[in-house]
Design a protein around this motif. Structure first.
Motif, PDB file in Angstrom:
ATOM      1  N   THR A 109      21.613   9.785  13.444  1.00  0.00           N
ATOM      2  CA  THR A 109      21.878   8.691  12.619  1.00  0.00           C
ATOM      3  C   THR A 109      20.558   8.009  13.426  1.00  0.00           C
ATOM      4  OG1 THR A 109      24.324   8.268  12.945  1.00  0.00           O
ATOM      5  CG2 THR A 109      23.438   6.757  12.773  1.00  0.00           C
ATOM      6  N   PHE A 110      20.170   7.581  12.090  1.00  0.00           N
ATOM      7  CA  PHE A 110      19.008   6.434  11.811  1.00  0.00           C
ATOM      8  C   PHE A 110      18.955   5.314  11.902  1.00  0.00           C
ATOM      9  CE2 PHE A 110      14.086   5.907   9.803  1.00  0.00           C
ATOM     10  CZ  PHE A 110      13.621   4.783  11.148  1.00  0.00           C
ATOM     11  N   TYR A 116      13.421  12.099   2.924  1.00  0.00           N
ATOM     12  CA  TYR A 116      12.894  13.024   3.423  1.00  0.00           C
ATOM     13  C   TYR A 116      12.659  13.684   5.081  1.00  0.00           C
ATOM     14  CZ  TYR A 116       8.255  14.036   5.928  1.00  0.00           C
ATOM     15  OH  TYR A 116       7.396  14.510   7.264  1.00  0.00           O
ATOM     16  N   LEU A 117      12.825  12.597   5.756  1.00  0.00           N
ATOM     17  CA  LEU A 117      13.296  13.126   6.916  1.00  0.00           C
ATOM     18  C   LEU A 117      14.277  14.656   7.281  1.00  0.00           C
ATOM     19  CD1 LEU A 117      13.646   9.703   9.197  1.00  0.00           C
ATOM     20  CD2 LEU A 117      11.933  11.841   9.425  1.00  0.00           C
ATOM     21  N   SER A 118      15.549  14.002   6.424  1.00  0.00           N
ATOM     22  CA  SER A 118      16.055  15.360   6.282  1.00  0.00           C
ATOM     23  C   SER A 118      16.075  16.263   5.778  1.00  0.00           C
ATOM     24  CB  SER A 118      17.507  14.579   5.613  1.00  0.00           C
ATOM     25  OG  SER A 118      18.414  13.221   5.919  1.00  0.00           O
ATOM     26  N   LYS A 119      15.442  16.769   4.852  1.00  0.00           N
ATOM     27  CA  LYS A 119      14.328  17.673   4.357  1.00  0.00           C
ATOM     28  C   LYS A 119      13.315  18.397   5.544  1.00  0.00           C
ATOM     29  CE  LYS A 119      11.275  19.687   0.577  1.00  0.00           C
ATOM     30  NZ  LYS A 119      10.692  18.650  -0.483  1.00  0.00           N
ATOM     31  N   GLU A 120      13.026  17.555   6.093  1.00  0.00           N
ATOM     32  CA  GLU A 120      11.875  17.901   7.509  1.00  0.00           C
ATOM     33  C   GLU A 120      12.492  19.032   7.736  1.00  0.00           C
ATOM     34  OE1 GLU A 120       7.963  18.139   7.168  1.00  0.00           O
ATOM     35  OE2 GLU A 120       8.845  18.351   4.815  1.00  0.00           O
ATOM     36  N   LEU A 121      13.590  17.881   8.768  1.00  0.00           N
ATOM     37  CA  LEU A 121      13.945  18.482   9.570  1.00  0.00           C
ATOM     38  C   LEU A 121      15.430  19.648  10.239  1.00  0.00           C
ATOM     39  CD1 LEU A 121      14.660  14.687  12.057  1.00  0.00           C
ATOM     40  CD2 LEU A 121      13.264  16.487  11.848  1.00  0.00           C
ATOM     41  N   GLY A 122      15.396  19.299   8.351  1.00  0.00           N
ATOM     42  CA  GLY A 122      16.788  20.263   8.568  1.00  0.00           C
ATOM     43  C   GLY A 122      18.042  20.001   8.732  1.00  0.00           C
ATOM     44  N   VAL A 123      18.780  19.038   8.971  1.00  0.00           N
ATOM     45  CA  VAL A 123      19.882  18.346   9.339  1.00  0.00           C
ATOM     46  C   VAL A 123      19.775  17.344   8.667  1.00  0.00           C
ATOM     47  CG1 VAL A 123      19.971  19.084  11.622  1.00  0.00           C
ATOM     48  CG2 VAL A 123      18.728  17.340  10.902  1.00  0.00           C
ATOM     49  N   LYS A 124      20.673  16.380   8.552  1.00  0.00           N
ATOM     50  CA  LYS A 124      21.448  15.484   7.838  1.00  0.00           C
ATOM     51  C   LYS A 124      20.569  13.832   8.057  1.00  0.00           C
ATOM     52  CE  LYS A 124      24.919  12.457   5.504  1.00  0.00           C
ATOM     53  NZ  LYS A 124      26.403  12.785   5.365  1.00  0.00           N
ATOM     54  N   ALA A 159       8.852  13.257  15.705  1.00  0.00           N
ATOM     55  CA  ALA A 159       7.301  13.498  15.915  1.00  0.00           C
ATOM     56  C   ALA A 159       6.396  13.517  14.535  1.00  0.00           C
ATOM     57  CB  ALA A 159       7.306  13.325  17.114  1.00  0.00           C
ATOM     58  N   LYS A 160       6.687  14.260  14.759  1.00  0.00           N
ATOM     59  CA  LYS A 160       6.037  16.158  13.804  1.00  0.00           C
ATOM     60  C   LYS A 160       6.059  15.640  12.516  1.00  0.00           C
ATOM     61  CE  LYS A 160       4.676  20.184  11.867  1.00  0.00           C
ATOM     62  NZ  LYS A 160       3.924  19.636  10.706  1.00  0.00           N
ATOM     63  N   ALA A 161       7.307  15.169  11.905  1.00  0.00           N
ATOM     64  CA  ALA A 161       8.411  14.358  10.365  1.00  0.00           C
ATOM     65  C   ALA A 161       7.197  13.229  10.081  1.00  0.00           C
ATOM     66  CB  ALA A 161       9.435  14.438  10.335  1.00  0.00           C
TER      67      ALA A 161
END
Length: 311
Positions: free
Chosen positions: A33-34, A55-63, A259-261
């Motif tokens: 949760t953000f 974008y974060l969901s795609k990069e992190l591989g979690v919802k 952080a990388k995302a």
């Protein structure tokens, strides 16, 4: 003798371990949760942040789920309870979270279009009024943002104290918490308050500039207001841009991935980043929690003012 086969086997084992570690945190945190606090109306926040969160969901591989908090206190308490994993803080609210024991670590803040990483707290008045300084506003109405807002409450009170105004509520006719930066500007434009505290980086980078671009501010005859319809009568010393922070208890691999995302966003998903920044930011700057140690001293000062007034 170390053979090529052994080297390859070792490399494969390390890769497997790294992959397994990544999957471990994703299994434990299948959803993050953000939370953000709106500087604008809720629909505007969703439109601005939704592409970046996707974008974060795609990069992190979690919802990754966007939570639009009612105020800074909701973000602080959400992180304290572990219900908010990533948060966008103002400098003062982050300092408040740390002072009250929230386990939160800063990892980034915004880079402005000019490359700087700070902004200012300002007092706006309407240019049609005669007010040129705060000492002309005694008995008038002051619009603030939120008790935990840096530019909208804490720094303004600090600046007022430097002017010899230790008690804003006694000096002004009325002090109103409007709830958001946009609402404070709206209150000023509509005449509900005579002076409003707000955030300002430059003429083209501020809540006022965003609202003017969106055509949100109108004159009494319905015509669009312009930048020249407002005047800054006081500007604070520079304030460090508020941080993005994750829960201290998140696994190290999860923190690194988050952080990388963020840092990769301007190049990996320019459209999402541009929608988020509205052309006013150029990226994310690596940050550490200690970067806001000075803000803690500001919060302690404001708390002391409040206690002095109550005694």
């Amino acid at each position: 003798m170390i053979t090529r086969r052994l080297v390859l086997a070792g490399a494969a084992a390390l890769a497997f371990t790294a992959s397994a570690s990544a999957e471990d945190w994703k299994a434990k945190y299948p959803e993050l949760t953000f939370a953000v606090v709106p500087a604008e109306n809720a629909s505007g926040v969703t439109e601005r942040w939704a592409p970046f969160v996707s974008y974060l969901s795609k990069e992190l591989g979690v919802k990754v789920t966007l939570r639009i908090a009612n105020d800074y206190a909701a973000v602080i308490e959400g992180q304290r309870a572990g219900n908010i994993h990533i948060a966008s803080y103002g400098s003062a609210s982050f300092a408040r979270a740390r002072l009250t024991g929230v386990k939160t670590d800063a990892f980034a803040n915004d880079i402005n279009a000019d490359g700087s990483t700070g902004y200012y707290s300002v007092f706006f008045v309407k240019a049609s009024t005669p007010y040129k300084s705060v000492d002309q506003l005694k008995g008038k109405n002051l619009g603030l943002v939120d008790p935990n807002s840096t530019s909208g409450n804490n720094v303004p009170r600090f600046e007022l104290d430097k002017m010899g105004i230790a008690d804003a509520e006694s000096y002004f006719g009325k002090v109103v918490f409007t709830g958001s930066h946009e609402n404070a500007v709206l209150a000023l434009s509509q005449g509900t308050v005579d002076v409003a505290a707000n955030q300002w980086t430059s003429d083209d980078d501020s809540t006022l500039a965003q609202m003017l671009t969106k055509g949100m501010l109108k004159n009494a005859d319905g015509s669009a207001m312009k930048k020249d319809d407002f005047r800054i009568i006081h500007k604070s010393a520079p304030i460090i841009n508020g941080p993005y922070a994750y829960n201290s208890d998140l696994p190290a691999d999860a923190k690194a991935a988050i952080a990388k995302a963020f840092f990769d966003a301007p190049s990996k998903d320019k459209a999402a980043f541009d929608r988020l920044s509205d052309g006013q930011k150029k990226g994310f700057h690596p940050a550490t929690t200690k970067d806001w140690d000075g803000t803690i001293e500001l919060i302690k000062f404001v708390d002391a003012l409040r206690k002095k007034k109550a005694s």
